[in-house]
Design an enzyme around this catalytic site. Sequence first.
Site: not given
Length: 159
Positions: A82, A84, A110, A113
Amino acid sequence: MPAKDERPSWENYFMDIACLVAKRSTCLRRAVGAIVIKDRRVLATGYNGAPSNVSHCQDAGCLRQKMDVPSGERHELCRGIHAEQNAIIQAAYHGVSIKGAALYCTNLPCSICAKMIINAGIVQIVYKSGYADDFSLGMLTEAKVELLKLEQNQTEVCP
């Protein structure tokens, strides 16, 4: 030089940068960009895609798509990292402290993260769109991470 009222706010400026970073994404389902900011300076950037030296989803295909996995579920069934996570990893790789920083992200993070963001010491998340993961919102709220959602029409670069 643009007129003063045409100049973007700091929030819009940084979100526009996050949206530009998202254009590097190699995910077939959603392009996400993230930047870590402290004292109005960009510390790290990240977009979602496969790890270095691993085939991108554009080349290898999307397992989540093939298995019809809904958004926000079964994150382990993805070759991508991801945005992040990539921003946090980039800061660590280069020895940059992000404690007390803000994260600008095109989507609310999410739950995976969110855990990383909390433990990295990020204190604020500015995001453009939500994400199908209510657990994330609960953890971020409990950890007292400040959340700010920018309205869709406030940015120049984001669709």
